[in-house]
Design a protein around this motif. Structure first.
Motif, short mmCIF file in Angstrom:
data_model
loop_
_atom_site.label_atom_id
_atom_site.label_comp_id
_atom_site.label_asym_id
_atom_site.label_seq_id
_atom_site.Cartn_x
_atom_site.Cartn_y
_atom_site.Cartn_z
N SER A 284 0.83 -1.21 0.00
CA SER A 284 0.00 0.00 0.00
C SER A 284 0.85 1.25 0.00
O SER A 284 0.62 2.19 -0.75
CB SER A 284 -0.92 0.01 1.23
N GLY A 285 1.87 1.26 0.87
CA GLY A 285 2.71 2.44 1.00
C GLY A 285 3.47 2.75 -0.27
O GLY A 285 3.61 3.92 -0.65
N ILE A 286 3.97 1.72 -0.94
CA ILE A 286 4.73 1.94 -2.17
C ILE A 286 3.84 2.54 -3.25
O ILE A 286 4.21 3.51 -3.92
CB ILE A 286 5.38 0.63 -2.66
N ASN A 287 2.65 1.97 -3.44
CA ASN A 287 1.76 2.49 -4.48
C ASN A 287 1.32 3.91 -4.17
O ASN A 287 1.21 4.75 -5.07
CB ASN A 287 0.55 1.57 -4.63
N ASN A 288 1.09 4.20 -2.90
CA ASN A 288 0.75 5.56 -2.50
C ASN A 288 1.89 6.52 -2.80
O ASN A 288 1.68 7.63 -3.31
CB ASN A 288 0.41 5.57 -1.00
N ALA A 289 3.13 6.09 -2.51
CA ALA A 289 4.30 6.92 -2.77
C ALA A 289 4.50 7.13 -4.26
O ALA A 289 4.90 8.22 -4.70
CB ALA A 289 5.54 6.30 -2.14
N VAL A 290 4.23 6.10 -5.07
CA VAL A 290 4.36 6.23 -6.52
C VAL A 290 3.40 7.28 -7.06
O VAL A 290 3.76 8.09 -7.93
CB VAL A 290 4.12 4.87 -7.22
N SER A 291 2.17 7.30 -6.55
CA SER A 291 1.20 8.29 -7.02
C SER A 291 1.67 9.70 -6.68
O SER A 291 1.45 10.64 -7.45
CB SER A 291 -0.17 8.01 -6.42
N ARG A 292 2.32 9.87 -5.54
CA ARG A 292 2.82 11.19 -5.16
C ARG A 292 4.07 11.55 -5.97
O ARG A 292 4.27 12.70 -6.34
CB ARG A 292 3.11 11.22 -3.66
N LEU A 293 4.92 10.56 -6.22
CA LEU A 293 6.09 10.78 -7.06
C LEU A 293 5.67 11.22 -8.45
O LEU A 293 6.31 12.09 -9.07
CB LEU A 293 6.93 9.50 -7.14
N ALA A 294 4.59 10.65 -8.96
CA ALA A 294 4.08 11.04 -10.27
C ALA A 294 3.76 12.53 -10.30
O ALA A 294 4.05 13.22 -11.29
CB ALA A 294 2.83 10.22 -10.60
N GLY A 295 3.17 13.04 -9.23
CA GLY A 295 2.85 14.46 -9.17
C GLY A 295 4.09 15.33 -9.17
O GLY A 295 4.15 16.36 -9.84
N VAL A 296 5.11 14.91 -8.42
CA VAL A 296 6.36 15.68 -8.35
C VAL A 296 6.98 15.81 -9.74
O VAL A 296 7.38 16.90 -10.17
CB VAL A 296 7.34 15.00 -7.37
N LEU A 297 7.07 14.69 -10.46
CA LEU A 297 7.71 14.71 -11.78
C LEU A 297 6.84 15.41 -12.82
O LEU A 297 7.35 16.15 -13.67
CB LEU A 297 8.01 13.28 -12.22
N ALA A 298 5.53 15.21 -12.74
CA ALA A 298 4.64 15.78 -13.75
C ALA A 298 4.66 17.29 -13.74
O ALA A 298 4.72 17.94 -14.79
CB ALA A 298 3.21 15.26 -13.54
N ILE A 299 4.58 17.88 -12.55
CA ILE A 299 4.55 19.34 -12.47
C ILE A 299 5.85 19.94 -13.00
O ILE A 299 5.85 20.97 -13.68
CB ILE A 299 4.26 19.78 -11.03
N ALA A 300 6.97 19.28 -12.71
CA ALA A 300 8.26 19.78 -13.21
C ALA A 300 8.36 19.65 -14.73
O ALA A 300 8.74 20.60 -15.42
CB ALA A 300 9.40 19.02 -12.53
N ILE A 301 8.01 18.49 -15.27
CA ILE A 301 8.17 18.26 -16.71
C ILE A 301 7.12 19.02 -17.52
O ILE A 301 7.45 19.69 -18.52
CB ILE A 301 8.08 16.74 -17.01
N LEU A 302 5.87 18.96 -17.10
CA LEU A 302 4.84 19.66 -17.85
C LEU A 302 4.97 21.17 -17.71
O LEU A 302 4.50 21.93 -18.57
CB LEU A 302 3.45 19.20 -17.39
N GLY A 303 5.63 21.63 -16.63
CA GLY A 303 5.93 23.06 -16.52
C GLY A 303 6.86 23.52 -17.63
O GLY A 303 6.71 24.63 -18.16
N ILE A 304 7.82 22.67 -18.00
CA ILE A 304 8.71 23.00 -19.12
C ILE A 304 7.92 23.12 -20.41
O ILE A 304 8.10 24.05 -21.21
CB ILE A 304 9.81 21.92 -19.26
N VAL A 305 7.02 22.18 -20.62
CA VAL A 305 6.19 22.18 -21.83
C VAL A 305 5.32 23.44 -21.89
O VAL A 305 5.24 24.12 -22.93
CB VAL A 305 5.31 20.92 -21.87
N MET A 306 4.67 23.76 -20.77
CA MET A 306 3.80 24.92 -20.73
C MET A 306 4.57 26.21 -21.01
O MET A 306 4.17 27.03 -21.85
CB MET A 306 3.11 24.99 -19.37
N LEU A 307 5.67 26.40 -20.33
CA LEU A 307 6.43 27.64 -20.49
C LEU A 307 7.02 27.77 -21.89
O LEU A 307 7.00 28.84 -22.50
CB LEU A 307 7.54 27.70 -19.44
#
Length: 572
Positions: free
Chosen positions: A463-486
């Motif tokens: 449970s903890g690993i899958n929960n952490a993966v979902s949060r890790l996804a948010g960390v990476l997405a905001i950084a990468i998609l921020g590059i795309v947006m800008l």
């Protein structure tokens, strides 16, 4: 926030107990009836828990995987639940409100889009990296003690956020807030597990699910109202009285508990390497928009981050009590479900980060209206959660995990269609509904697949690993998609400004603000018609970037469907 198909998990708890509903009420028939009612409606309400309305799977699996090491009395049970519900709600509501507050604090603190990315990332990065450590600390040093510490740290950091005089102070305070959340979030779940015996735990889970869902659902609307009628600072100040109540209740009524088998401390080396690796990569991704990839600082942080993550995997494969048991990923369904989680939650986090900016800064919604814009998403998921919980039994895991992300991909694509001045009910509303339907189909089967892939005695870790993966996804997405947006914003803004008859000085002033995205301030020393033309050019450039981000999100959702098709087996 955490999402669980409560129906599925009460079923698991039922199987482990060997019987259904307990015949022993906590404290009289009225309380028994009340708790059962909440347990019943939690099927619908559990899907409303979110972080920026983004559901984190597999939370309640942590609860049911642990023994009751310090059962509370019938008199104390309601107070234990009140302490854990309010404490969980602190982190849940904070997550839902901050995205709505970003446009306001961007304007008030003169922050760039990179700055507001860090406001979100500083919190999410520390929470993702230390979430499993927080649970381990409670096992070793006492769950009550670590929970109170987490709430206190979270409250102190919230006060610092509210009093922040500049964006750097706010980012620093958000990082500390993430540390507090990493202590209190797993602590609230562990306290429930330790305080309630198995025959009472199903009702406790239902009560916790239902009431945290209710508090989380009102977060964006309440936050929007506070931002509109008071200040974005009250988004953080509102945490202080709630935290004080939680600490008092916990010290007064919650019994202390530990895991007698947890003789060793947390995997600090692994935690530090994970945090350093994520921080290095995220810093490089965000700063690359301002500096370029050839900048020595960006290259250095990227190399440090990658090296730290490689070292993390090496350490985790050799340590006796790793944060991340890498051997678990040899289980096909577990690996596939986590890869699906990474893709799908990256898409969700990217959408929820930029969507409030679109509504408030481009579409001219009030903060309250922006907070309420996603309520149909919540309602739809709550209504369909009971139905979606039975999809695995009826069709197996693979079909719903293919079909749900495809529907979600259509929802993301619909978000790319609206233009400036779009009418909500004919544009964003259909997109919200389609996305909600896709997620409703997906999340409960995803959670069930992850939990069914767990080996005996490893439900909590799974449970903890899958929960952490979902949060890790948010960390990476905001950084990468921020590059795309800008990047997309800049490519559209420069030629658009060239077509407007303004002086080179004005054009240079506007170009210097490009990193603000739609929050660019148009100079007041030009005529009204020209100001309106410039404003429209800025808004059109933002819409162009938002459309590309939504199309990428749609592609990520389709990648989730492909992962289910190629990797997930219906019967693990």
């Amino acid at each position: 926030m955490f999402f669980l198909a409560s129906r599925e998990y009460r079923g698991i708890a039922h199987d482990r107990r060997g019987h259904g509903r307990s015949s022993q009420p906590w404290n009289g028939n009225d309380l028994d009836t009340y708790a059962d009612d909440l347990a019943n409606i939690s099927d619908r309400l559990a899907s409303m828990k979110s972080s920026g309305l983004i559901m984190q799977p597999c939370a309640e699996g942590i609860i049911i995987s642990m023994p009751a090491t310090a059962p509370c009395s019938a008199h104390a049970a309601p107070w234990v639940l009140a302490a854990t519900i309010l404490g969980s709600s602190l982190a849940f509501i904070d997550g839902t409100v901050v995205n709505v507050a970003l446009p306001a604090l961007q304007s008030n603190l003169n922050a760039t889009v990179l700055d507001v990315q860090w406001v979100v990332e500083a919190y999410a990065l520390l929470l993702a990296a230390l979430l499993l450590v927080g649970g381990s600390l409670g096992d070793v040093y006492g769950r009550k003690r670590i929970y109170v510490l987490g709430v206190a740290v979270f409250a102190a950091a919230s006060a610092c956020c509210g009093f922040a005089l500049n964006i750097n102070q706010l980012i620093s305070a958000r990082a500390v807030q993430g540390i507090g959340a990493a202590l209190l979030v797993p602590g609230s779940l562990a306290i429930i597990s330790a305080s309630f015996r198995e025959h009472d735990r199903g009702r406790a889970i239902g009560t916790w699910s239902g009431l945290t869902a209710m508090t989380t659902a009102v977060g964006p609307v309440l936050g929007g109202w506070l931002i509109e009628h008071a200040s974005w600072r009250w988004v953080f100040f509102v945490n202080l009285p709630v935290a004080a109540i939680v600490i008092i209740l916990t010290l007064w009524r919650v019994p202390e508990s530990r895991n007698p088998q947890a003789s060793e401390g947390p995997d600090w080396v692994g935690a530090l390497l994970a945090a350093a690796g994520l921080a290095g990569i995220v810093f490089a991704l965000i700063e690359s928009s301002k500096r370029t990839w050839n900048d020595p600082v960006v290259i250095a942080f990227l190399l440090v981050g990658l090296s730290a993550l490689i070292a993390f995997l090496a350490v985790e494969s050799r340590t006796k009590a790793p944060l991340l048991p890498v051997t678990m990923f040899r289980v096909r369904n577990f690996a596939g479900a986590n890869l699906l989680t990474l893709f799908l939650y990256s898409a969700l986090n990217g959408m929820f980060f930029f969507f409030p900016m679109n509504l408030i800064q481009v579409q001219n919604y009030t903060a309250t209206a922006a907070g309420a814009a996603l309520l149909p998403f919540i309602v739809l998921m709550s209504l369909l959660s009971r139905w979606s919980g039975g999809l695995v039994d009826r069709y197996g895991a693979r079909r719903p995990l293919m079909f749900g992300p495809i529907v979600a991909a259509a929802g993301f694509a619909l978000f790319a269609l609206p233009t400036i001045g779009a009418e909500y009910w004919t544009t964003f509303f259909p997109a919200v509904v389609m996305l909600g339907l896709g997620m409703a189909i997906t999340v409960a089967p995803l959670t069930t697949t992850v939990m069914n892939s767990a080996a005996e005695g490893r439900v909590g870790v799974t449970s903890g690993i899958n929960n952490a993966v979902s949060r890790l996804a948010g960390v990476l997405a905001i950084a990468i998609l921020g590059i795309v947006m800008l990047g997309t914003f800049n490519r559209h803004l420069v030629p658009n400004l060239a077509q407007i008859n303004v002086s080179p000085e004005i054009q240079q002033e506007l170009k210097a603000q490009r990193i603000m995205l739609a929050a660019i301030e148009v100079p007041a020393k030009i005529d009204t018609a020209t100001r309106e033309a410039i404003r429209r050019s800025i808004d059109e450039s933002f819409i162009a970037g938002f459309r590309l981000v939504m199309l990428i999100a749609s592609g990520l959702a389709l990648a989730s469907a492909a992962t289910a098709c190629l990797v997930i087996r219906s019967r693990a």
